[in-house]
Design a protein around this motif. Structure first.
Motif: not given
Length: 144
Positions: A25-27, A32-39, A125-134, A139-142
């Motif tokens: 998921l992190g990769t 350039d994948y839509p984040l909603f669909w990954l989540w 599980k949805g909250l956990r995956y949302a956290f991973v995406i966040w 990390a990417g922004a930093m």
């Protein structure tokens, strides 16, 4: 194909199989994948894997007296007592890397109604995956 791979990896990660969906998921989230669909696909696969655990849990009483069964009656009794302490709300912690799969298995043993089971597990599980995406986005922004 990436969504299917993510779904299957998340599904396997929710069972007793060794799989780490957060890495995939992190990769994908850093691409350039839509984040909603990954989540969505990660959450759906992982939740469905936990439903399989719940189904297996519902079958425990049929097999608990067999010689080959890997859990003793004492262990089952302790698991039921621990689950009863917090009740079905403990299914919100089904995402935990250690013990989360066991919680969903015991949720099946305790015959938590399916609608409650699926909703509580999916929220956790949805909250956990949302956290991973966040975390990946931060990390990417930093890094830039």
């Amino acid at each position: 194909m990436s969504y299917l791979t993510l779904f299957l990896t998340a599904f396997a990660a929710a069972t007793l199989l060794p799989a780490y969906s957060e890495i995939l998921l992190g990769t994908l989230a850093s691409q350039d994948y839509p984040l909603f669909w990954l989540w969505f696909w990660a959450t759906a696969g992982n939740t469905l894997g936990s439903v399989v655990n719940g189904i297996i849990g519902r079958q425990v009483d049929r097999f608990k007296d067999r010689r080959w069964f890997p859990v003793s009656e004492t262990q089952l009794h302790k698991a039921r007592n621990r689950f009863n302490r917090y009740g079905q709300w403990s299914l919100l912690l089904g995402w935990l890397p250690i013990g989360g799969d066991a919680l969903t298995l015991v949720g099946g043993i305790m015959r938590v109604p399916w609608l409650n089971f699926v909703i509580l597990v999916a929220i956790g599980k949805g909250l956990r995956y949302a956290f991973v995406i966040w975390v990946v986005l931060k990390a990417g922004a930093m890094a830039t």
